[in-house]
Scaffold this motif. Structure first.
Motif, PDB file in Angstrom:
ATOM      1  N   ASP A  93      -1.668   0.574 -12.063  1.00  0.00           N
ATOM      2  CA  ASP A  93      -0.259   0.387 -11.727  1.00  0.00           C
ATOM      3  C   ASP A  93       0.068   0.781 -10.292  1.00  0.00           C
ATOM      4  O   ASP A  93       1.090   0.332  -9.740  1.00  0.00           O
ATOM      5  N   ASP A  94      -0.781   1.600  -9.671  1.00  0.00           N
ATOM      6  CA  ASP A  94      -0.499   2.112  -8.329  1.00  0.00           C
ATOM      7  C   ASP A  94      -1.331   1.461  -7.233  1.00  0.00           C
ATOM      8  O   ASP A  94      -0.927   1.462  -6.069  1.00  0.00           O
ATOM      9  N   ASP A 149       0.935   2.442  -4.214  1.00  0.00           N
ATOM     10  CA  ASP A 149       2.319   2.832  -4.503  1.00  0.00           C
ATOM     11  C   ASP A 149       2.321   4.228  -5.116  1.00  0.00           C
ATOM     12  O   ASP A 149       1.633   4.477  -6.121  1.00  0.00           O
ATOM     13  N   THR A 150       3.086   5.121  -4.509  1.00  0.00           N
ATOM     14  CA  THR A 150       3.124   6.492  -4.994  1.00  0.00           C
ATOM     15  C   THR A 150       4.511   7.075  -4.779  1.00  0.00           C
ATOM     16  O   THR A 150       5.367   6.457  -4.118  1.00  0.00           O
ATOM     17  N   LYS A 151       4.730   8.262  -5.321  1.00  0.00           N
ATOM     18  CA  LYS A 151       6.028   8.917  -5.214  1.00  0.00           C
ATOM     19  C   LYS A 151       5.825  10.384  -4.912  1.00  0.00           C
ATOM     20  O   LYS A 151       5.002  11.057  -5.533  1.00  0.00           O
ATOM     21  N   LYS A 156       9.803   7.155  -2.541  1.00  0.00           N
ATOM     22  CA  LYS A 156       8.841   6.183  -3.038  1.00  0.00           C
ATOM     23  C   LYS A 156       8.083   5.589  -1.844  1.00  0.00           C
ATOM     24  O   LYS A 156       8.700   5.090  -0.899  1.00  0.00           O
ATOM     25  N   HIS A 157       6.780   5.638  -1.888  1.00  0.00           N
ATOM     26  CA  HIS A 157       5.942   5.155  -0.790  1.00  0.00           C
ATOM     27  C   HIS A 157       5.200   3.887  -1.209  1.00  0.00           C
ATOM     28  O   HIS A 157       4.626   3.829  -2.298  1.00  0.00           O
ATOM     29  N   THR A 158       5.194   2.891  -0.320  1.00  0.00           N
ATOM     30  CA  THR A 158       4.310   1.734  -0.443  1.00  0.00           C
ATOM     31  C   THR A 158       3.411   1.753   0.781  1.00  0.00           C
ATOM     32  O   THR A 158       3.841   1.429   1.893  1.00  0.00           O
ATOM     33  N   ILE A 159       2.175   2.166   0.567  1.00  0.00           N
ATOM     34  CA  ILE A 159       1.225   2.345   1.672  1.00  0.00           C
ATOM     35  C   ILE A 159       0.280   1.144   1.713  1.00  0.00           C
ATOM     36  O   ILE A 159      -0.305   0.766   0.697  1.00  0.00           O
ATOM     37  N   ASP A 221       3.379   2.461   6.153  1.00  0.00           N
ATOM     38  CA  ASP A 221       4.028   3.186   5.062  1.00  0.00           C
ATOM     39  C   ASP A 221       5.493   2.775   5.002  1.00  0.00           C
ATOM     40  O   ASP A 221       6.227   2.929   5.979  1.00  0.00           O
ATOM     41  N   GLN A 222       5.899   2.209   3.870  1.00  0.00           N
ATOM     42  CA  GLN A 222       7.289   1.855   3.641  1.00  0.00           C
ATOM     43  C   GLN A 222       7.857   2.856   2.638  1.00  0.00           C
ATOM     44  O   GLN A 222       7.376   2.956   1.510  1.00  0.00           O
ATOM     45  N   VAL A 223       8.875   3.591   3.064  1.00  0.00           N
ATOM     46  CA  VAL A 223       9.408   4.697   2.271  1.00  0.00           C
ATOM     47  C   VAL A 223      10.835   4.384   1.845  1.00  0.00           C
ATOM     48  O   VAL A 223      11.666   3.978   2.670  1.00  0.00           O
ATOM     49  N   GLU A 224      11.117   4.575   0.570  1.00  0.00           N
ATOM     50  CA  GLU A 224      12.461   4.376   0.025  1.00  0.00           C
ATOM     51  C   GLU A 224      12.979   5.701  -0.532  1.00  0.00           C
ATOM     52  O   GLU A 224      12.358   6.290  -1.431  1.00  0.00           O
TER      53      GLU A 224
END
Length: 437
Positions: A93-94, A149-151, A156-159, A221-224
């Motif tokens: 999932d990640d 994808d991690t938190k 929330k990070h999309t690396i 790195d896209q961070v939300e």
């Protein structure tokens, strides 16, 4: 197939682009893509003098369908083919891994007769010269990337990390007849066609192979965080450039590398407004030689942008208004008289841009767009500092409409406006604005 604007010009094209996807489960997907396009008649691209088009001519205006070349000699054909694939595997999932690859091959053969200069002050007869081109481009590209994808806490990070490779090989050959005796001259007021091609004697004037190999590594790195979105990315490129001049029997090589990146921030309000700002840099190696036989420096750029995006919830309509400040160094330009390549020290462009897609109904879409650009040559060694760069209009606008019928047919119409431009960096030649419908 279609008729061209000028007399004797026709265009013909055949194309096919099949694809197939293999997806045995939700975790794995493989898509094979191919395309083939053949243009037995690839169109016409030539030049007209300023006098009679954008400047006055004592004989009036040159007709828009006037054919500078000759049907006995004019020819343009092109063949393009490519094959590639897109592979994606979701490890869990990640974690997702992807590989995209593509090979393309393009060949074009062209022979034409080109306007050179007026043979007299009456400006009714044009001296012309002949050229024949044989161009062949082969490109290979492969991109390997990993997405994780991690938190961490509320973030929330999309690396995204990867490595890509590109290879560009361009073989170009040119043959020229400069028509020293003036036998190719044509009177545009009363043109006569049907030249004897046996009178054309072309000699090889260029035989060159340009090769560029470029490898890049990147990390993003896209961070939300709640309604905040942050983006930070960087990449480093290594490029090997080689130019083989077969006529001069010379080989020029160069190695270049550069680190570039971008950063951005956006805040999404509940009402659909999303203000943002970003900063980015870029690096583009160039495979052309200057008049001294030296490779041109890479073109580099940096841009600051800020704006507001708007998309109401539950609506497909959207609009973006932005301001930008772009600086480019070592922009390559070709002299229209000598056909030699040179570079402008630095070019700056500031402006405002509006992009929008408005759905009047579910079927009817209207897309008005506008760009204002204030461009200036900031650094130059040829006395053009402070001038406006060639071909860049201060105002550009377009309005497109499309209507989608329920049976799957879509029809549309639109217009495009191009503002006044300069034909050279010296700003001695101005092209008026025009509309296209």
């Amino acid at each position: 197939a279609r008729d061209g604007q000028e007399e004797f010009v026709n265009e013909e094209r055949y194309a096919i682009a099949p694809s197939v996807t293999f997806q045995p489960n939700d975790q794995f997907s493989f898509t094979l893509l191919a395309s083939f396009q053949k243009d037995p008649d690839a169109g016409y691209r030539n030049f007209l003098p300023a006098e009679g088009t954008v400047k006055s001519n004592p004989n009036g205006s040159i007709p828009t369908d006037f054919f500078v070349s000759d049907p006995n000699w004019e020819k343009a054909s092109r063949e393009q083919k490519s094959v590639g694939y897109a592979l994606e595997h979701k490890v869990n999932d990640d974690l997702t891994v992807r590989q995209n690859a593509r090979y393309a091959d393009i060949k074009q053969d062209t022979q034409t007769i080109i306007y050179d200069y007026w043979s007299s002050s009456s400006q009714d007869t044009m001296n012309r010269w002949t050229q024949k081109f044989d161009d062949h481009v082969k490109t290979v590209g492969i991109d390997n990337q990993v997405q994780y994808d991690t938190k961490t806490g509320i973030a929330k990070h999309t690396i995204l990390a990867g490595i890509d490779y590109k290879q560009f090989v361009y073989d170009t050959k040119t043959w020229t007849d400069y028509d020293s005796d003036g036998s190719l001259a044509i009177n545009w007021v009363n043109p006569t066609y049907g030249i004897d091609t046996d009178d054309i004697h072309v000699n090889a004037t260029n035989d060159e192979k340009q090769t560029r190999k470029q490898t890049g590594v990147y990390l993003q790195d896209q961070v939300e965080i709640n309604k905040w979105n942050f983006l930070l990315s960087g990449r480093h490129d290594w490029a090997d450039i080689q130019v083989d001049d077969h006529l001069a029997d010379t080989v020029v090589k160069n190695k270049q590398q550069k680190t570039t990146g971008r950063a951005g921030i956006l805040y999404a309000f509940d009402n659909g407004l999303s203000p943002y700002t970003s900063y980015s840099t870029s690096f583009e190696p160039i495979t052309y030689l200057n008049a001294d036989g030296e490779l041109l420096k890479p073109t580099t750029a940096k841009q600051i942008e800020a704006g507001v995006k708007f998309q109401p919830k539950g609506s497909n309509s959207s609009a973006t208004v932005s301001v930008f400040d772009l600086r480019q160094k070592n922009v390559a330009t070709r002299n229209s008289q000598t056909y030699e390549w040179a570079q402008t020290g630095e070019i700056g462009s500031k402006g405002v841009e509006l992009e929008s897609n408005i759905y009047i109904t579910e079927a009817l879409k209207v897309s008005p767009n506008y760009t204002y650009t204030k461009a200036e040559i900031l650094e130059s060694e040829d006395g053009t500092e402070g001038n406006v760069p060639r071909y860049i209009p201060e105002h550009m606008a377009s309005l497109w409409t499309s209507y989608a019928f329920q049976n799957g047919l879509t029809t549309g119409a639109g217009m495009r406006y191009m503002g006044t431009t300069y034909g050279n960096d010296a700003n001695s030649f101005k092209v008026p604005a025009y509309d296209l419908y």
